[in-house]
Design a protein around this motif. Sequence first.
Motif, PDB file in Angstrom:
ATOM      1  N   ARG A  17       0.769  -1.201  -0.134  1.00  0.00           N
ATOM      2  CA  ARG A  17      -0.461  -0.012  -0.197  1.00  0.00           C
ATOM      3  C   ARG A  17       1.227   1.303   0.206  1.00  0.00           C
ATOM      4  N   PHE A  18       1.910   0.960   0.657  1.00  0.00           N
ATOM      5  CA  PHE A  18       2.914   2.309   0.310  1.00  0.00           C
ATOM      6  C   PHE A  18       3.390   2.398  -0.507  1.00  0.00           C
ATOM      7  N   ARG A  21       1.152   4.149  -2.661  1.00  0.00           N
ATOM      8  CA  ARG A  21       0.279   5.371  -2.729  1.00  0.00           C
ATOM      9  C   ARG A  21       1.736   6.868  -2.988  1.00  0.00           C
ATOM     10  N   THR A  22       3.155   5.388  -3.141  1.00  0.00           N
ATOM     11  CA  THR A  22       4.219   6.322  -3.442  1.00  0.00           C
ATOM     12  C   THR A  22       4.324   6.521  -5.059  1.00  0.00           C
ATOM     13  N   SER A  24       1.749   6.385  -6.736  1.00  0.00           N
ATOM     14  CA  SER A  24       0.481   7.683  -7.199  1.00  0.00           C
ATOM     15  C   SER A  24       0.395   9.511  -6.934  1.00  0.00           C
ATOM     16  N   THR A  25       1.492   8.975  -5.670  1.00  0.00           N
ATOM     17  CA  THR A  25       1.705  10.735  -5.295  1.00  0.00           C
ATOM     18  C   THR A  25       2.801  11.322  -6.108  1.00  0.00           C
ATOM     19  N   ASP A 135       1.854  16.615   2.490  1.00  0.00           N
ATOM     20  CA  ASP A 135       1.746  15.531   1.973  1.00  0.00           C
ATOM     21  C   ASP A 135       3.030  14.458   2.139  1.00  0.00           C
ATOM     22  N   VAL A 137       4.447  11.978   2.077  1.00  0.00           N
ATOM     23  CA  VAL A 137       5.896  10.936   0.858  1.00  0.00           C
ATOM     24  C   VAL A 137       6.010  11.684   0.145  1.00  0.00           C
ATOM     25  N   TYR A 215       9.831   3.248   3.869  1.00  0.00           N
ATOM     26  CA  TYR A 215       8.763   2.034   4.502  1.00  0.00           C
ATOM     27  C   TYR A 215       9.247   1.479   6.089  1.00  0.00           C
TER      28      TYR A 215
ATOM     29  N   ARG B  83      -8.861  12.164   2.682  1.00  0.00           N
ATOM     30  CA  ARG B  83      -7.650  12.470   2.924  1.00  0.00           C
ATOM     31  C   ARG B  83      -7.744  14.263   2.265  1.00  0.00           C
TER      32      ARG B  83
END
Lengths: 254, 277
Positions: A17-18, A21-22, A24-25, A135, A137, A215, B83
């Motif tokens: 998930r991390f 998320r990275t 997608s960011t 954010d 991240v 992570y 978020r």
Amino acid sequence: MKDSFFALLEDWGASLRFFLRTLSTLFLGGGRAWRFRIPLVLDQIRRTGVMSVPIVLLVAGLTGMILVLQTAYQLARFGQVELVASLVGVSVTRELGPLMTAIIVAGRVGAAFTAELGTMNVNREILAAETMAVDPVDFLVVPRFLALGITLPCLTTLANIAAILFAMIAGYGMYDIPYDTFLRVARQWIQTKDILHGIVKSFFFGLLITHVSCYTAFSLKGGASSVGIATMKAVVAGIVGILATDVIFTAVLG
Amino acid sequence: MNGMKERSGPEEPVLEVRGLRKSFQGKEVLAGIDLEVRGGERLVIMGPSGCGKTTLLSCLIGALKPDAGKVMLFGEDFHALDRKERDRLRLKFGVMFQGGALFSSLTVGENVALPLERHSDLPKETIDILVKLKLNQVGLGKAVDLLPAEISGGMIKRAALARAMALDPRILFCDEPSAGLDPVTVTGIDRLLVDQARTHGTALVVVTHEMTSAFRIADRMIMLYDGRVVAEGAPDSIRRSRDPIVAQFIEGRIEGPIGFSETAEDFAESLLEGTDR
């Protein structure tokens, strides 16, 4: 035993998930995000890449010399001592260069990432970023992710050059292999795809090292002693991950 | 509750907490908290160690998700938002952490500039001026280029206050703002907080167990004990309270319902608080 297994699965899920998320960011951040990222990425390139050059060159050079000293001795018995150039060239560009550089960077840079971000986590700096709607991240992970994705292939290329150069010096010094002969034989045997294979691999090693170290830092709980343990775990997991990824690459790409 | 409720001011509530519950490993740390804060109000949340103050604050700022109940910030259910929506609300509140939580790799000035750079389109020159203004307000005009490692604990707290106030928030959450500081610095920080609330109409939610500081800051106080609000009211009514828990806490007596010794299990549980972000 059962609990440990489920805890491990849970940890892998959180790690995935991390990672997502990275990504997608990284890809969903607009032009405004890049305005802040570029200086941070450049700073990380300086810290992770430029400052790693001396140690990478030293280790790569010594490895190149060791390879010559180990193999030329046996090849000399068959009167084929100049073939040492092909052996060094191919093994360094395909395997040893990327692998060795990634392991050095996992120990040097990956450990620094986990220690720095882990300390920030313990000191609630990551939470502070979140509460400011910054954010963490995007602010802390993405610049490192990009920096190591760029610098590791560059460091690997430098390591390849250093290893071959030092191997050439050792070949000339110990076995009288002329420089031009060494280069000619090496060029005959090294193919472009060997070099690309190593460079592509090193790019993925860079992403892997950053992901594992960041992570581990973001997920650590507890005080200062946890940072030490997390750093050790991140380095071990990073090196194991590099070797496992290398096996997969070698099996798939040959 | 001892029925000492007082409300003042015509302002609408900027923060409403309803039935907030939070447990760690089966132990209930927050057992149904209700509270309300209006614009410009200065609420101090006090209570002995392990009573749930930090957990409550963590739930209020979104660091912990409550098991039940609602945190309504500016009329919106904070924990029910995604978020992006939460980030929109975060621009309206600031947090001053106990240890400051300044980014150690950035200078004091860069720390204060960060929220301004990220959330405004102001040119760099204007941001620099605003940073100097904010730092001058807390008496740190000359520390703009220093790293957090190069300044004292009191200066770190003041820099953290300047950063928390960078976007002129409508609520300022402070976790133990006076912990570990000398009395003069504590008075200075308390005065800065009160001035901020008075001049900008910022609502203050201050978590502390330092009574001198609490009475200096508050225009309303609540006391937490065992995860519940056991007293609420104006500082004078709290000071005069005959509730044995409140009286013991204010006077700092060992004898009374608040236990002095803490078991190893209690201590381990208190360590777990705030770690399931």
